[in-house]
Enzyme design. Structure first.
Site, short mmCIF file in Angstrom:
data_model
loop_
_atom_site.label_atom_id
_atom_site.label_comp_id
_atom_site.label_asym_id
_atom_site.label_seq_id
_atom_site.Cartn_x
_atom_site.Cartn_y
_atom_site.Cartn_z
CD GLU A 53 -5.89 2.65 2.68
OE1 GLU A 53 -4.71 2.56 3.09
OE2 GLU A 53 -6.33 3.67 2.13
CG HIS B 287 -8.64 8.18 0.86
ND1 HIS B 287 -8.67 9.54 0.98
CD2 HIS B 287 -7.34 7.84 0.99
CE1 HIS B 287 -7.45 10.01 1.17
NE2 HIS B 287 -6.62 8.98 1.17
NE ARG C 129 -4.84 3.38 -1.15
CZ ARG C 129 -4.34 4.54 -0.74
NH1 ARG C 129 -3.14 4.61 -0.19
NH2 ARG C 129 -5.04 5.64 -0.87
CG ASN D 15 -1.76 1.22 1.39
OD1 ASN D 15 -1.67 2.16 0.59
ND2 ASN D 15 -2.57 1.26 2.42
NE ARG E 136 -2.04 14.77 -1.47
CZ ARG E 136 -2.54 13.55 -1.42
NH1 ARG E 136 -3.62 13.26 -2.13
NH2 ARG E 136 -1.98 12.62 -0.67
C1 UVW Z 1 -5.48 9.01 -2.38
C2 UVW Z 1 -4.55 9.41 -1.29
O1 UVW Z 1 -4.30 10.58 -1.10
O2 UVW Z 1 -4.03 8.40 -0.56
P1 UVW Z 1 -3.09 8.52 0.75
O3 UVW Z 1 -3.89 9.25 1.76
O4 UVW Z 1 -2.79 7.10 1.18
O5 UVW Z 1 -1.87 9.28 0.35
MG MG Z 2 -3.29 6.16 3.29
#
Ligand code: UVW
Ligand code: MG
Ligand code: ADP
Length: 383
Positions: free
Chosen positions: A365, A162, A73, A7, A223
């Site tokens: 997950e 997610h 994943r 993952n 982000r």
């Molecule tokens: C889609 C995503 O941002 O996944 P993660 O939170 O595992 O980085």
């Molecule tokens: Mg994650």
């Protein structure tokens, strides 16, 4: 079946070797761990090999037997993948092709697929997609209001991410509440380094905060989440290249930009010390999530539960408290002691008179991917 699950999240590579014959969440784990694998290391040749070696050594140290299959994943499955698939050459190529829509994640999955094929030649590999659970989102929630020709030339729509975590959290929540998962209405907040919130109606995703890519929606570790698209144009007109803007929004924004760190543990500690930047970062992130929860509570009708999952959702009592503080008009209230308690496993943290329960549900997950992998490989093949 012994399934090794890989993952790659945005900040880490998590792995679990699971025996799928054992359904208990913890008892089925034969070996597990997490390797720090930040984006800046991902282009370094050998960084995945080093991570893989650590995984193999750890499995050996624990005396774990070899895997019989690998489950991956994969964050972006695009238009093509709506169920788990056996990894064959054109599947890997399609996952690679979707990298432009999930630049932090899909390349890492391709690297994991190739490394696993090299390490365990001939072992079956299965890809399980974060986007699959969100295929049920109706068009009116998935479409962006931009011209149709742009929509047709590119697969411009809300995909959502997610989904593996959210689907498993729904199953665990329904079991806890003693209702069938197909009658569950819930708002599920997966808050890790990446973060999103999903509206679940009758066990299905009907809206989610991430969009065409995992950049839209909530304030995340690095982000930005939602912003006015004109900001991108202003940056571009100021001379920034697409790559620079991508880097700015994906790697240098979010909590990191507001508080100087993406780690909620450090932000929480600094906020408690009264550090203004940390308090602002927490407030911006909590307020954004609270707005989505309020909206999605209306979308699903009367929710059976509000669910917090993911590294931050499961561990930061301070963040949960800040979020729920905005939700008084929904008659939600947290029990302070239950919220603060450090406890493993699924638990309720709301008061008795909260309009609906607020739950902390461990994200799993890996269990979902192991089960999907074993199920796909056990199914009779066509022809
Ligand atoms: C889609 C995503 O941002 O996944 P993660 O939170 O595992 O980085
Ligand atoms: Mg994650
Ligand atoms: N005890 C804790 N208190 C607050 N936040 C925590 C704690 N443990 C982990 N976290 C947060 O969880 C984040 C990682 O979440 P996770 O879901 O594992 O991320 P990802 O899958 O995106 O790599 C960390 O960046 C950290 O901010």
């Amino acid at each position: 079946m012994r399934v090794l699950v890989l993952n790659p999240g945005s900040s880490s590579l998590k792995y679990h070797l699971r025996d799928t014959a054992v359904t208990h969440p913890a008892a089925g784990i034969l070996a597990s761990g997490q390797v720090n694998w930040p984006p800046e290391d991902r282009s370094t040749p050998g960084s995945l090999h080093a991570a893989f070696e650590m995984i193999v050594q750890n499995m050996k140290r624990l005396g774990s037997v070899h895997p019989e299959a690998i489950g991956h994943r994969v964050v972006h499955g695009g238009q093509r993948f709506s169920t788990p698939v056996r990894v064959v050459a054109d599947v890997t190529a399609a996952i690679e092709e979707l990298s432009r829509l999930a630049p932090l994640h899909n390349p890492a999955s391709v690297a994991c697929i190739n490394a696993a094929a090299e390490r365990w030649p001939g072992l079956p590999q299965v890809a399980v997609f974060d986007t699959a659970f969100h295929r049920s989102i109706p068009d009116f929630a998935a479409r962006y209001a931009i011209p149709e020709d742009a929509y047709r030339s590119y697969p411009v729509r809300r995909y959502g991410f997610h989904g593996i975590s959210v689907e498993m959290a729904c199953r665990d929540t329904a079991q806890f509440l003693g209702i069938p998962v197909l009658s569950l209405n819930a708002v599920v907040a997966h808050i890790g380094n990446g973060a999103s919130v999903t509206a679940v109606s009758s066990g299905k995703s009907v809206d989610t905060s991430m969009g065409m890519t995992p950049l839209e929606g909530l304030v995340m570790g690095t982000r930005s989440g939602d912003l006015d698209p004109s900001i991108v144009l202003l940056l571009q007109r100021g001379g920034a290249t697409a790559e620079e803007i991508d880097d700015l929004l994906n790697h240098r924004s979010g909590l990191l930009a507001l508080a100087g760190t993406a780690d909620m543990r450090e932000i929480g500690a600094a906020a408690i010390q009264g550090e203004p930047a940390a308090i602002l970062a927490l407030d911006v992130a909590a307020y954004r999530l609270a707005k989505y929860i309020a909206a999605y509570s209306m979308v699903v009708g009367r929710p059976d539960a509000l669910v917090f999952t993911g590294g931050v959702g499961e561990n930061s009592a301070l963040f949960r408290d800040k979020v729920v503080a905005w939700l008084g008009p929904l008659a939600l209230s947290l029990d302070e002691d239950l919220n603060m308690a450090v406890q493993e496993g699924l638990r309720k943290i709301s008061t008795k008179d909260s309009a609906f329960p607020v739950l902390v549900v461990p994200s799993d997950e890996e269990r979902a991917i192991a089960e999907s992998t074993a199920a796909l490989l056990a199914a009779p093949t066509e022809g």
